[in-house]
Design a protein around this motif. Structure first.
Motif, short mmCIF file in Angstrom:
data_model
loop_
_atom_site.label_atom_id
_atom_site.label_comp_id
_atom_site.label_asym_id
_atom_site.label_seq_id
_atom_site.Cartn_x
_atom_site.Cartn_y
_atom_site.Cartn_z
N CYS A 1 0.84 -1.18 0.00
CA CYS A 1 0.00 0.00 0.00
C CYS A 1 0.88 1.24 0.00
CB CYS A 1 -0.89 -0.03 1.24
SG CYS A 1 -1.90 1.45 1.41
N GLU B 1 0.05 4.06 0.85
CA GLU B 1 -0.37 4.92 1.95
C GLU B 1 0.22 4.43 3.27
OE1 GLU B 1 -2.43 7.56 1.24
OE2 GLU B 1 -2.38 8.29 3.31
N CYS B 2 -0.05 3.18 3.62
CA CYS B 2 0.36 2.70 4.95
C CYS B 2 1.49 1.66 4.88
CB CYS B 2 -0.85 2.11 5.69
SG CYS B 2 -1.45 0.57 4.97
N CYS C 1 -4.26 -0.54 0.00
CA CYS C 1 -4.96 -1.65 0.62
C CYS C 1 -6.44 -1.26 0.76
CB CYS C 1 -4.35 -1.99 1.98
SG CYS C 1 -4.60 -0.73 3.23
N CYS D 1 -7.18 1.68 3.26
CA CYS D 1 -6.79 3.01 2.80
C CYS D 1 -7.65 3.46 1.62
CB CYS D 1 -5.32 3.06 2.42
SG CYS D 1 -4.23 2.90 3.85
ZN LIG Z 1 -3.05 0.96 3.37
#
Ligand SMILES: [Zn+2]
Length: 132
Positions: free
Chosen positions: A98, A100-101, A119, A122
């Motif tokens: 991901c 983002e995370c 994911c 997110c």
């Molecule tokens: Zn994520």
């Protein structure tokens, strides 16, 4: 050759990545063809149509078609960008994580959406941020 992708998300082996890459590349080809066809359709509409559209005068019916084609082109372009970005992540070795995370994106999700950059958690958050 395989050393390139050892940092991809856990569970993603070379064979899985290779098959997802194939999917992405064939999607890329389809989209490029569709983009080309849409552009031709747009070009085939007389420039008068777009002038009318810009001027905000009559011809709403025609400019609606125009809008639709433009929306489709924009949609395709966004998808092309996502697919290209996914291919870039494959060559960088960060594919399947991901953006983002940093968590691994599930293989099931990648099978359905190989260009996924987020994911599920997110993605949900991102979608809730863009309320139309
Ligand atoms: Zn994520």
């Amino acid at each position: 050759m395989s050393t390139n992708i050892t940092n991809n998300a856990k569970g993603l082996n070379d064979a899985v990545v290779a098959s997802l890459k194939e999917k992405l590349e064939s999607k890329l080809k389809d989209l490029a063809q569709q983009d080309h066809a849409l552009r031709e359709r747009l070009a085939a509409e007389d420039s008068f149509v777009r002038n009318t559209y810009v001027a905000g005068q009559d011809g709403a019916a025609i400019s609606e078609v125009d809008d639709e084609v433009i929306a489709m082109i924009q949609h395709d372009r966004a998808e092309l960008r996502d697919i290209q970005a996914a291919l870039d992540r494959m060559s960088e070795g960060s594919y399947g994580q991901c953006t983002e995370c940093g968590e691994d994106i599930s293989i099931a999700r990648l099978e359905v959406l190989p260009e996924a950059s987020h994911c599920v958690a997110c993605q949900d958050k991102a979608e809730h941020r863009h309320v139309h």
